[in-house]
Design an enzyme around this catalytic site. Structure first.
Site, PDB file in Angstrom:
ATOM      1  N   HIS A 139     -11.932  18.712  12.765  1.00  0.00           N
ATOM      2  CA  HIS A 139     -10.583  18.188  13.038  1.00  0.00           C
ATOM      3  C   HIS A 139      -9.643  18.431  11.857  1.00  0.00           C
ATOM      4  O   HIS A 139      -8.680  17.692  11.661  1.00  0.00           O
ATOM      5  CB  HIS A 139     -10.619  16.693  13.380  1.00  0.00           C
ATOM      6  CG  HIS A 139     -11.667  16.331  14.382  1.00  0.00           C
ATOM      7  ND1 HIS A 139     -11.459  16.375  15.749  1.00  0.00           N
ATOM      8  CD2 HIS A 139     -12.978  15.977  14.215  1.00  0.00           C
ATOM      9  CE1 HIS A 139     -12.583  16.032  16.368  1.00  0.00           C
ATOM     10  NE2 HIS A 139     -13.514  15.805  15.459  1.00  0.00           N
ATOM     11  N   SER A 191       9.458  36.965  -1.489  1.00  0.00           N
ATOM     12  CA  SER A 191      10.617  36.597  -0.680  1.00  0.00           C
ATOM     13  C   SER A 191      11.852  37.207  -1.313  1.00  0.00           C
ATOM     14  O   SER A 191      11.947  37.294  -2.541  1.00  0.00           O
ATOM     15  CB  SER A 191      10.732  35.075  -0.643  1.00  0.00           C
ATOM     16  OG  SER A 191      12.061  34.688  -0.348  1.00  0.00           O
ATOM     17  N   GLU A 249      -1.174  36.740   7.990  1.00  0.00           N
ATOM     18  CA  GLU A 249      -0.192  36.295   8.994  1.00  0.00           C
ATOM     19  C   GLU A 249       0.050  37.378  10.040  1.00  0.00           C
ATOM     20  O   GLU A 249       0.130  37.108  11.242  1.00  0.00           O
ATOM     21  CB  GLU A 249       1.138  35.933   8.320  1.00  0.00           C
ATOM     22  CG  GLU A 249       1.089  34.599   7.595  1.00  0.00           C
ATOM     23  CD  GLU A 249       2.353  34.306   6.812  1.00  0.00           C
ATOM     24  OE1 GLU A 249       2.499  33.175   6.352  1.00  0.00           O
ATOM     25  OE2 GLU A 249       3.202  35.212   6.630  1.00  0.00           O
ATOM     26  N   LYS A 265       7.991  32.849  -4.521  1.00  0.00           N
ATOM     27  CA  LYS A 265       7.102  32.981  -3.377  1.00  0.00           C
ATOM     28  C   LYS A 265       6.127  34.155  -3.463  1.00  0.00           C
ATOM     29  O   LYS A 265       6.471  35.231  -3.924  1.00  0.00           O
ATOM     30  CB  LYS A 265       7.928  33.163  -2.100  1.00  0.00           C
ATOM     31  CG  LYS A 265       8.738  31.945  -1.733  1.00  0.00           C
ATOM     32  CD  LYS A 265       7.920  30.873  -1.065  1.00  0.00           C
ATOM     33  CE  LYS A 265       7.856  31.140   0.410  1.00  0.00           C
ATOM     34  NZ  LYS A 265       7.074  30.082   1.074  1.00  0.00           N
TER      35      LYS A 265
END
Ligand code: ARG
Length: 467
Positions: free
Chosen positions: A161, A282, A295, A288
Protein backbone atom coordinates in the site's frame (compact mmCIF):
# COMPACT_ATOMS: atom_id res chain seq x y z
CA UNK A 1 7.36 9.90 -66.63
CA UNK A 2 5.20 6.82 -65.96
CA UNK A 3 1.71 6.45 -67.19
CA UNK A 4 0.23 6.13 -63.72
CA UNK A 5 -2.75 4.15 -64.99
CA UNK A 6 -1.20 1.41 -67.11
CA UNK A 7 1.78 0.99 -64.78
CA UNK A 8 -0.35 -0.81 -62.18
CA UNK A 9 0.02 -4.60 -62.33
CA UNK A 10 -3.73 -5.00 -61.81
CA UNK A 11 -4.82 -2.33 -64.34
CA UNK A 12 -6.12 -4.82 -66.91
CA UNK A 13 -9.67 -4.98 -65.53
CA UNK A 14 -10.04 -1.22 -65.11
CA UNK A 15 -11.39 1.36 -67.54
CA UNK A 16 -10.64 4.50 -65.54
CA UNK A 17 -7.59 5.56 -63.59
CA UNK A 18 -7.63 5.59 -59.81
CA UNK A 19 -8.72 8.84 -58.25
CA UNK A 20 -5.54 10.63 -57.22
CA UNK A 21 -6.60 11.01 -53.61
CA UNK A 22 -7.81 7.41 -53.39
CA UNK A 23 -4.44 6.32 -54.76
CA UNK A 24 -2.63 8.13 -51.96
CA UNK A 25 -5.23 7.08 -49.39
CA UNK A 26 -5.00 3.36 -50.16
CA UNK A 27 -1.24 3.17 -50.67
CA UNK A 28 0.89 1.55 -48.00
CA UNK A 29 4.32 1.94 -49.58
CA UNK A 30 5.24 4.86 -47.35
CA UNK A 31 5.38 2.46 -44.40
CA UNK A 32 5.46 -1.11 -45.73
CA UNK A 33 8.71 -0.45 -47.63
CA UNK A 34 10.25 -1.31 -44.29
CA UNK A 35 9.50 -4.96 -45.14
CA UNK A 36 11.52 -4.99 -48.36
CA UNK A 37 14.22 -7.45 -47.26
CA UNK A 38 11.60 -9.96 -46.20
CA UNK A 39 9.57 -9.40 -49.35
CA UNK A 40 12.65 -10.19 -51.44
CA UNK A 41 13.60 -13.15 -49.26
CA UNK A 42 10.08 -14.56 -49.72
CA UNK A 43 10.18 -13.97 -53.49
CA UNK A 44 13.54 -15.70 -53.85
CA UNK A 45 12.23 -18.75 -51.98
CA UNK A 46 9.03 -18.73 -54.05
CA UNK A 47 10.96 -18.56 -57.35
CA UNK A 48 13.33 -21.31 -56.18
CA UNK A 49 10.38 -23.55 -55.43
CA UNK A 50 8.67 -22.73 -58.76
CA UNK A 51 11.83 -23.76 -60.61
CA UNK A 52 12.17 -26.97 -58.62
CA UNK A 53 8.59 -27.80 -59.64
CA UNK A 54 9.31 -27.07 -63.29
CA UNK A 55 6.97 -24.05 -63.28
CA UNK A 56 9.90 -21.71 -64.03
CA UNK A 57 13.05 -22.63 -65.92
CA UNK A 58 16.39 -22.54 -64.13
CA UNK A 59 17.36 -19.55 -66.30
CA UNK A 60 14.19 -17.68 -65.32
CA UNK A 61 14.81 -18.46 -61.65
CA UNK A 62 18.39 -17.19 -61.86
CA UNK A 63 17.33 -14.02 -63.65
CA UNK A 64 14.70 -13.40 -60.96
CA UNK A 65 17.11 -14.01 -58.10
CA UNK A 66 19.83 -11.82 -59.58
CA UNK A 67 17.30 -9.13 -60.39
CA UNK A 68 15.84 -9.18 -56.87
CA UNK A 69 19.32 -8.94 -55.41
CA UNK A 70 20.03 -5.93 -57.59
CA UNK A 71 16.76 -4.32 -56.44
CA UNK A 72 17.72 -5.01 -52.84
CA UNK A 73 21.12 -3.39 -53.36
CA UNK A 74 19.39 -0.27 -54.70
CA UNK A 75 17.02 -0.11 -51.76
CA UNK A 76 19.91 -0.68 -49.32
CA UNK A 77 21.80 2.16 -50.97
CA UNK A 78 18.81 4.48 -50.78
CA UNK A 79 18.65 4.99 -54.55
CA UNK A 80 15.44 3.04 -55.19
CA UNK A 81 12.57 5.11 -56.51
CA UNK A 82 9.44 4.15 -54.54
CA UNK A 83 6.28 4.99 -56.47
CA UNK A 84 3.04 5.67 -54.65
CA UNK A 85 1.02 4.66 -57.73
CA UNK A 86 2.50 1.18 -57.27
CA UNK A 87 0.69 1.09 -53.96
CA UNK A 88 2.84 -1.13 -51.80
CA UNK A 89 6.25 -2.67 -51.29
CA UNK A 90 5.24 -5.80 -53.22
CA UNK A 91 4.24 -4.12 -56.48
CA UNK A 92 7.11 -1.65 -56.31
CA UNK A 93 9.65 -4.45 -56.11
CA UNK A 94 7.97 -6.66 -58.70
CA UNK A 95 7.68 -3.78 -61.17
CA UNK A 96 11.31 -2.78 -60.66
CA UNK A 97 12.34 -6.41 -61.17
CA UNK A 98 10.47 -6.64 -64.45
CA UNK A 99 11.96 -3.34 -65.59
CA UNK A 100 15.40 -4.87 -64.97
CA UNK A 101 15.04 -8.41 -66.31
CA UNK A 102 12.01 -8.32 -68.64
CA UNK A 103 9.74 -11.37 -69.26
CA UNK A 104 11.01 -13.55 -66.40
CA UNK A 105 10.05 -10.83 -63.92
CA UNK A 106 6.42 -11.13 -65.01
CA UNK A 107 6.44 -14.81 -64.04
CA UNK A 108 7.45 -14.32 -60.39
CA UNK A 109 3.87 -13.86 -59.22
CA UNK A 110 2.80 -17.26 -60.62
CA UNK A 111 0.88 -19.18 -57.94
CA UNK A 112 1.06 -16.31 -55.49
CA UNK A 113 -1.01 -13.33 -54.35
CA UNK A 114 -0.13 -10.24 -52.40
CA UNK A 115 -2.40 -11.68 -49.73
CA UNK A 116 -0.16 -14.64 -48.91
CA UNK A 117 2.89 -12.52 -49.73
CA UNK A 118 2.19 -9.80 -47.18
CA UNK A 119 1.18 -12.28 -44.48
CA UNK A 120 4.52 -14.02 -45.07
CA UNK A 121 6.54 -10.79 -45.06
CA UNK A 122 5.10 -9.61 -41.76
CA UNK A 123 5.74 -12.98 -40.12
CA UNK A 124 9.33 -13.12 -41.37
CA UNK A 125 9.96 -9.57 -40.18
CA UNK A 126 8.36 -10.07 -36.78
CA UNK A 127 10.25 -13.32 -36.25
CA UNK A 128 13.54 -11.44 -36.59
CA UNK A 129 12.35 -8.61 -34.38
CA UNK A 130 11.31 -11.07 -31.68
CA UNK A 131 14.83 -12.49 -31.73
CA UNK A 132 16.26 -9.00 -31.23
CA UNK A 133 13.73 -8.23 -28.49
CA UNK A 134 14.62 -11.42 -26.63
CA UNK A 135 18.28 -10.41 -26.68
CA UNK A 136 17.37 -6.93 -25.40
CA UNK A 137 15.34 -8.46 -22.57
CA UNK A 138 18.28 -10.66 -21.62
CA UNK A 139 20.62 -7.66 -21.67
CA UNK A 140 18.33 -5.83 -19.24
CA UNK A 141 18.03 -8.97 -17.11
CA UNK A 142 21.83 -9.21 -16.95
CA UNK A 143 22.06 -5.57 -15.87
CA UNK A 144 19.49 -6.26 -13.14
CA UNK A 145 21.46 -9.27 -11.89
CA UNK A 146 24.68 -7.26 -11.78
CA UNK A 147 22.99 -4.54 -9.75
CA UNK A 148 21.27 -7.13 -7.51
CA UNK A 149 24.65 -8.72 -6.82
CA UNK A 150 26.17 -5.36 -5.90
CA UNK A 151 23.20 -4.55 -3.64
CA UNK A 152 22.50 -8.01 -2.19
CA UNK A 153 23.05 -6.77 1.41
CA UNK A 154 21.50 -3.33 0.99
CA UNK A 155 18.45 -2.88 3.20
CA UNK A 156 15.50 -0.71 2.27
CA UNK A 157 11.87 -0.74 3.30
CA UNK A 158 9.58 -3.11 1.47
CA UNK A 159 6.16 -1.58 0.93
CA UNK A 160 2.58 -2.69 0.78
CA UNK A 161 0.00 0.00 0.00
CA UNK A 162 3.10 2.22 -0.41
CA UNK A 163 3.36 2.14 3.39
CA UNK A 164 6.50 0.76 5.00
CA UNK A 165 5.84 -2.95 5.58
CA UNK A 166 8.96 -5.01 6.29
CA UNK A 167 12.67 -4.54 5.63
CA UNK A 168 13.92 -6.20 2.47
CA UNK A 169 17.18 -6.29 0.57
CA UNK A 170 17.51 -4.21 -2.59
CA UNK A 171 18.93 -7.23 -4.40
CA UNK A 172 15.71 -9.07 -3.64
CA UNK A 173 13.61 -6.21 -5.01
CA UNK A 174 15.62 -6.21 -8.25
CA UNK A 175 15.18 -9.95 -8.59
CA UNK A 176 11.41 -9.41 -8.57
CA UNK A 177 11.89 -7.26 -11.66
CA UNK A 178 14.07 -9.99 -13.18
CA UNK A 179 11.30 -12.57 -12.76
CA UNK A 180 8.72 -10.38 -14.48
CA UNK A 181 11.05 -10.02 -17.46
CA UNK A 182 11.67 -13.73 -17.52
CA UNK A 183 7.99 -14.38 -18.06
CA UNK A 184 7.92 -11.63 -20.70
CA UNK A 185 10.72 -13.36 -22.56
CA UNK A 186 8.82 -16.65 -22.46
CA UNK A 187 5.73 -14.95 -23.85
CA UNK A 188 7.73 -13.75 -26.87
CA UNK A 189 9.24 -17.20 -27.35
CA UNK A 190 5.79 -18.70 -27.27
CA UNK A 191 4.44 -16.12 -29.71
CA UNK A 192 7.36 -16.80 -32.08
CA UNK A 193 6.58 -20.51 -32.09
CA UNK A 194 2.98 -19.92 -33.17
CA UNK A 195 3.80 -17.31 -35.80
CA UNK A 196 6.49 -19.38 -37.46
CA UNK A 197 4.05 -20.97 -39.90
CA UNK A 198 4.12 -20.09 -43.60
CA UNK A 199 1.15 -18.51 -45.43
CA UNK A 200 2.73 -18.77 -48.96
CA UNK A 201 0.79 -21.06 -51.23
CA UNK A 202 -2.54 -19.84 -49.91
CA UNK A 203 -2.41 -17.34 -52.78
CA UNK A 204 -5.42 -14.98 -52.69
CA UNK A 205 -7.44 -17.23 -50.38
CA UNK A 206 -8.20 -20.62 -51.99
CA UNK A 207 -4.73 -21.88 -52.88
CA UNK A 208 -3.40 -22.26 -56.42
CA UNK A 209 -3.81 -24.56 -59.42
CA UNK A 210 -0.05 -25.03 -59.86
CA UNK A 211 1.68 -28.04 -58.38
CA UNK A 212 3.60 -26.10 -55.76
CA UNK A 213 5.70 -27.60 -52.96
CA UNK A 214 4.86 -25.64 -49.85
CA UNK A 215 7.00 -27.81 -47.59
CA UNK A 216 10.03 -26.86 -49.63
CA UNK A 217 9.28 -23.10 -49.57
CA UNK A 218 8.66 -23.29 -45.83
CA UNK A 219 11.98 -25.03 -45.35
CA UNK A 220 13.80 -22.40 -47.46
CA UNK A 221 12.35 -19.62 -45.31
CA UNK A 222 12.98 -21.32 -41.96
CA UNK A 223 9.28 -21.77 -41.19
CA UNK A 224 8.34 -24.78 -39.08
CA UNK A 225 5.62 -25.76 -41.56
CA UNK A 226 3.18 -24.36 -44.13
CA UNK A 227 -0.15 -23.11 -42.76
CA UNK A 228 -2.79 -25.84 -42.77
CA UNK A 229 -5.63 -23.74 -44.14
CA UNK A 230 -5.37 -21.23 -46.96
CA UNK A 231 -8.22 -19.00 -45.76
CA UNK A 232 -6.79 -18.78 -42.27
CA UNK A 233 -3.28 -18.19 -43.61
CA UNK A 234 -4.13 -15.00 -45.50
CA UNK A 235 -6.60 -13.51 -43.08
CA UNK A 236 -5.80 -13.88 -39.42
CA UNK A 237 -3.51 -11.45 -37.67
CA UNK A 238 -3.78 -13.08 -34.26
CA UNK A 239 0.02 -13.46 -34.20
CA UNK A 240 0.33 -9.67 -34.38
CA UNK A 241 -2.21 -9.29 -31.58
CA UNK A 242 -0.38 -11.85 -29.47
CA UNK A 243 2.91 -10.10 -30.05
CA UNK A 244 1.44 -6.74 -29.10
CA UNK A 245 -0.16 -8.27 -26.00
CA UNK A 246 3.23 -9.59 -24.91
CA UNK A 247 4.70 -6.15 -25.64
CA UNK A 248 1.94 -4.43 -23.65
CA UNK A 249 2.56 -6.68 -20.65
CA UNK A 250 6.28 -6.01 -20.82
CA UNK A 251 5.65 -2.25 -21.03
CA UNK A 252 3.30 -2.54 -18.07
CA UNK A 253 6.22 -4.05 -16.16
CA UNK A 254 8.59 -1.30 -17.27
CA UNK A 255 6.01 1.29 -16.20
CA UNK A 256 6.08 -0.21 -12.71
CA UNK A 257 9.88 -0.10 -12.56
CA UNK A 258 9.66 3.47 -13.83
CA UNK A 259 7.25 4.50 -11.13
CA UNK A 260 9.57 3.13 -8.45
CA UNK A 261 12.66 4.75 -9.92
CA UNK A 262 10.82 8.08 -10.13
CA UNK A 263 9.65 7.83 -6.51
CA UNK A 264 13.01 6.66 -5.21
CA UNK A 265 14.92 9.46 -6.92
CA UNK A 266 12.58 12.15 -5.50
CA UNK A 267 13.83 14.30 -2.61
CA UNK A 268 11.17 12.74 -0.37
CA UNK A 269 12.55 9.20 -0.79
CA UNK A 270 16.08 9.98 -1.98
CA UNK A 271 16.97 6.25 -2.11
CA UNK A 272 18.78 6.40 -5.43
CA UNK A 273 20.33 8.77 -7.88
CA UNK A 274 20.08 8.25 -11.62
CA UNK A 275 23.15 9.25 -13.56
CA UNK A 276 23.09 12.71 -15.17
CA UNK A 277 23.20 11.08 -18.59
CA UNK A 278 19.70 9.65 -18.04
CA UNK A 279 18.10 12.82 -16.71
CA UNK A 280 17.40 16.29 -18.03
CA UNK A 281 17.07 19.72 -16.47
CA UNK A 282 14.38 22.34 -16.46
CA UNK A 283 14.51 25.41 -18.68
CA UNK A 284 13.22 27.57 -15.83
CA UNK A 285 14.18 25.90 -12.53
CA UNK A 286 17.96 25.67 -12.31
CA UNK A 287 17.94 23.16 -9.43
CA UNK A 288 15.96 20.47 -11.29
CA UNK A 289 17.20 17.08 -12.40
CA UNK A 290 14.26 15.18 -13.79
CA UNK A 291 13.99 11.40 -14.26
CA UNK A 292 12.89 11.79 -17.88
CA UNK A 293 13.89 8.35 -19.07
CA UNK A 294 11.71 6.39 -16.66
CA UNK A 295 8.91 8.91 -17.13
CA UNK A 296 9.02 8.57 -20.89
CA UNK A 297 9.06 4.77 -20.72
CA UNK A 298 6.08 4.92 -18.34
CA UNK A 299 4.34 7.14 -20.88
CA UNK A 300 5.17 4.91 -23.82
CA UNK A 301 3.34 2.04 -22.16
CA UNK A 302 0.17 3.97 -23.03
CA UNK A 303 0.70 3.99 -26.78
CA UNK A 304 1.52 0.28 -26.81
CA UNK A 305 -1.63 -0.59 -24.85
CA UNK A 306 -3.40 1.50 -27.49
CA UNK A 307 -1.85 -0.52 -30.33
CA UNK A 308 -3.08 -3.73 -28.71
CA UNK A 309 -6.61 -2.37 -28.57
CA UNK A 310 -6.23 -1.06 -32.13
CA UNK A 311 -5.20 -4.43 -33.54
CA UNK A 312 -7.91 -6.31 -31.69
CA UNK A 313 -10.47 -3.90 -33.07
CA UNK A 314 -8.94 -4.13 -36.55
CA UNK A 315 -9.48 -7.89 -36.55
CA UNK A 316 -12.84 -7.90 -34.80
CA UNK A 317 -15.76 -9.12 -36.96
CA UNK A 318 -13.69 -9.42 -40.15
CA UNK A 319 -15.24 -12.05 -42.41
CA UNK A 320 -12.89 -14.56 -44.03
CA UNK A 321 -10.62 -14.18 -45.84
CA UNK A 322 -8.30 -11.22 -46.62
CA UNK A 323 -9.73 -7.72 -46.22
CA UNK A 324 -7.91 -4.47 -46.86
CA UNK A 325 -8.43 -3.66 -43.17
CA UNK A 326 -5.38 -5.82 -42.57
CA UNK A 327 -3.11 -3.28 -44.22
CA UNK A 328 -3.64 -1.31 -41.01
CA UNK A 329 -1.73 -3.91 -38.99
CA UNK A 330 1.67 -2.57 -39.93
CA UNK A 331 2.00 0.89 -38.41
CA UNK A 332 0.95 -0.20 -34.91
CA UNK A 333 3.26 -3.20 -35.13
CA UNK A 334 6.21 -1.12 -36.31
CA UNK A 335 5.60 1.47 -33.62
CA UNK A 336 5.29 -1.23 -30.96
CA UNK A 337 8.57 -2.85 -32.00
CA UNK A 338 10.46 0.46 -32.17
CA UNK A 339 9.28 1.75 -28.82
CA UNK A 340 9.65 -1.58 -27.08
CA UNK A 341 13.22 -2.02 -28.28
CA UNK A 342 14.04 1.57 -27.39
CA UNK A 343 12.62 1.23 -23.89
CA UNK A 344 14.49 -2.02 -23.23
CA UNK A 345 17.74 -0.59 -24.50
CA UNK A 346 17.60 2.59 -22.46
CA UNK A 347 16.63 0.62 -19.37
CA UNK A 348 19.54 -1.79 -19.69
CA UNK A 349 21.93 1.15 -20.04
CA UNK A 350 20.37 3.03 -17.13
CA UNK A 351 20.53 0.11 -14.68
CA UNK A 352 24.32 0.12 -14.63
CA UNK A 353 24.23 3.81 -13.73
CA UNK A 354 22.22 3.84 -10.51
CA UNK A 355 23.78 5.10 -7.29
CA UNK A 356 22.20 3.90 -4.05
CA UNK A 357 21.96 6.10 -0.96
CA UNK A 358 22.38 3.29 1.55
CA UNK A 359 21.96 5.43 4.66
CA UNK A 360 18.69 6.91 3.41
CA UNK A 361 17.37 3.47 2.62
CA UNK A 362 18.29 2.21 6.09
CA UNK A 363 16.74 5.18 7.84
CA UNK A 364 13.51 4.71 5.91
CA UNK A 365 13.49 0.98 6.68
CA UNK A 366 13.77 1.73 10.40
CA UNK A 367 10.73 3.95 10.30
CA UNK A 368 7.21 2.67 10.36
CA UNK A 369 7.76 -0.25 12.80
CA UNK A 370 8.96 -2.45 9.96
CA UNK A 371 10.18 -5.19 12.33
CA UNK A 372 6.82 -5.58 14.12
CA UNK A 373 6.21 -8.93 12.40
CA UNK A 374 9.63 -10.10 13.60
CA UNK A 375 8.58 -9.33 17.19
CA UNK A 376 5.35 -11.31 16.71
CA UNK A 377 7.33 -14.25 15.28
CA UNK A 378 9.67 -14.00 18.32
CA UNK A 379 6.69 -14.33 20.66
CA UNK A 380 5.39 -17.31 18.69
CA UNK A 381 8.76 -19.00 19.17
CA UNK A 382 8.30 -18.35 22.91
CA UNK A 383 5.04 -20.36 22.84
CA UNK A 384 2.43 -17.63 22.24
CA UNK A 385 -0.24 -18.19 19.55
CA UNK A 386 0.25 -15.97 16.47
CA UNK A 387 -3.06 -14.12 16.89
CA UNK A 388 -2.21 -13.27 20.53
CA UNK A 389 1.31 -12.27 19.54
CA UNK A 390 -0.20 -9.99 16.86
CA UNK A 391 -2.34 -8.30 19.53
CA UNK A 392 0.61 -7.84 21.91
CA UNK A 393 2.81 -6.30 19.23
CA UNK A 394 -0.06 -4.05 18.11
CA UNK A 395 -0.18 -2.60 21.61
CA UNK A 396 3.60 -2.15 21.70
CA UNK A 397 3.43 -0.33 18.35
CA UNK A 398 0.65 1.96 19.65
CA UNK A 399 2.89 2.76 22.62
CA UNK A 400 5.81 3.50 20.27
CA UNK A 401 3.60 5.77 18.14
CA UNK A 402 2.66 7.78 21.27
CA UNK A 403 6.30 7.87 22.38
CA UNK A 404 7.55 8.63 18.84
CA UNK A 405 10.06 5.78 19.13
CA UNK A 406 10.56 2.65 17.03
CA UNK A 407 10.30 -0.82 18.62
CA UNK A 408 14.07 -1.20 18.69
CA UNK A 409 14.29 2.09 20.58
CA UNK A 410 12.03 0.97 23.45
CA UNK A 411 13.71 -0.35 26.60
CA UNK A 412 13.42 -3.97 27.64
CA UNK A 413 11.28 -2.94 30.61
CA UNK A 414 8.95 -0.99 28.33
CA UNK A 415 8.59 -3.97 26.00
CA UNK A 416 8.00 -6.35 28.91
CA UNK A 417 4.87 -4.35 29.87
CA UNK A 418 3.23 -6.03 26.89
CA UNK A 419 4.52 -9.58 27.43
CA UNK A 420 6.64 -11.26 30.05
CA UNK A 421 7.93 -13.57 27.29
CA UNK A 422 10.11 -10.77 25.94
CA UNK A 423 13.78 -11.22 26.93
CA UNK A 424 16.99 -9.27 26.33
CA UNK A 425 17.71 -11.27 23.16
CA UNK A 426 14.66 -9.58 21.52
CA UNK A 427 16.83 -6.78 20.23
CA UNK A 428 18.60 -9.07 17.77
CA UNK A 429 15.28 -9.71 15.96
CA UNK A 430 14.35 -6.04 16.02
CA UNK A 431 17.41 -5.01 13.97
CA UNK A 432 17.11 -4.64 10.21
CA UNK A 433 19.91 -7.13 9.53
CA UNK A 434 18.32 -9.68 11.87
CA UNK A 435 14.96 -9.20 10.19
CA UNK A 436 16.16 -9.80 6.61
CA UNK A 437 18.61 -12.56 7.57
CA UNK A 438 15.77 -14.46 9.27
CA UNK A 439 13.84 -14.77 5.99
CA UNK A 440 16.21 -17.45 4.98
CA UNK A 441 14.32 -19.78 2.66
CA UNK A 442 13.96 -20.33 -1.08
CA UNK A 443 12.58 -17.12 -2.59
CA UNK A 444 13.21 -15.10 0.58
CA UNK A 445 14.95 -11.76 1.07
CA UNK A 446 17.96 -12.91 3.18
CA UNK A 447 21.20 -11.82 1.49
CA UNK A 448 22.46 -15.39 1.14
CA UNK A 449 19.15 -16.39 -0.49
CA UNK A 450 19.46 -13.43 -2.85
CA UNK A 451 22.96 -14.57 -3.83
CA UNK A 452 21.74 -18.11 -4.43
CA UNK A 453 18.83 -16.78 -6.50
CA UNK A 454 21.26 -14.74 -8.62
CA UNK A 455 23.30 -17.88 -9.35
CA UNK A 456 20.15 -19.72 -10.44
CA UNK A 457 18.99 -16.74 -12.49
CA UNK A 458 22.30 -16.52 -14.36
CA UNK A 459 22.09 -20.23 -15.16
CA UNK A 460 18.55 -19.78 -16.50
CA UNK A 461 19.64 -16.83 -18.64
CA UNK A 462 22.28 -18.98 -20.25
CA UNK A 463 19.97 -21.82 -21.19
CA UNK A 464 18.45 -20.46 -24.39
CA UNK A 465 16.06 -23.41 -24.42
CA UNK A 466 13.89 -22.30 -21.52
CA UNK A 467 13.84 -18.77 -22.88
N1 ARG B 1 -0.67 -3.64 -48.97
C1 ARG B 1 -1.50 -4.76 -48.70
C2 ARG B 1 -1.51 -5.07 -47.20
O1 ARG B 1 -0.68 -4.57 -46.54
C3 ARG B 1 -1.01 -5.95 -49.44
C4 ARG B 1 -2.07 -6.95 -49.76
C5 ARG B 1 -3.02 -6.32 -50.68
N2 ARG B 1 -3.93 -7.26 -51.24
C6 ARG B 1 -5.04 -6.88 -51.84
N3 ARG B 1 -5.77 -7.79 -52.36
N4 ARG B 1 -5.37 -5.62 -51.93
O2 ARG B 1 -2.34 -5.78 -46.70
Amino acid sequence: MHDTFTVKPWAGRFNAPTDAFVEAFTASVAFDQRLYRYDIQGSIAHATMLAQQGILTAAERDAIINGLQAVQAEIDAGTFNWLIELEDVHMNIETALTAKIGEAGKKLHTGRSRNDQVATDVRLWLRDEIDVIRLEIKRLQTALLDLAEREADTILPGFTHLQVAQPITFGHHLLAWFEMLDRDCERFTDCRRRLNVMPLGAAALAGTTYSIDRQYTAQLLGFDRPAENSLDAVSDRDFAIEFTAAAAILMMHLSRYSEELILWSSAQFNFIELSDSFCTGSSIMPQKKNPDVPELVRGKSGRIFGHLMGLLTLMKSQPLAYNKDNQEDKEPLFDTVDNLKGSLRVYADMMGNITCHHERMRTAAKQGFSTATDLADYLVRAGIAFRDAHEIVGKAVAFGVREKRDLAELTLAELQQFSAAIQANVFSVLTLEGSVAARDHFGGTAPNQVRAAIVRARARLNTTESN
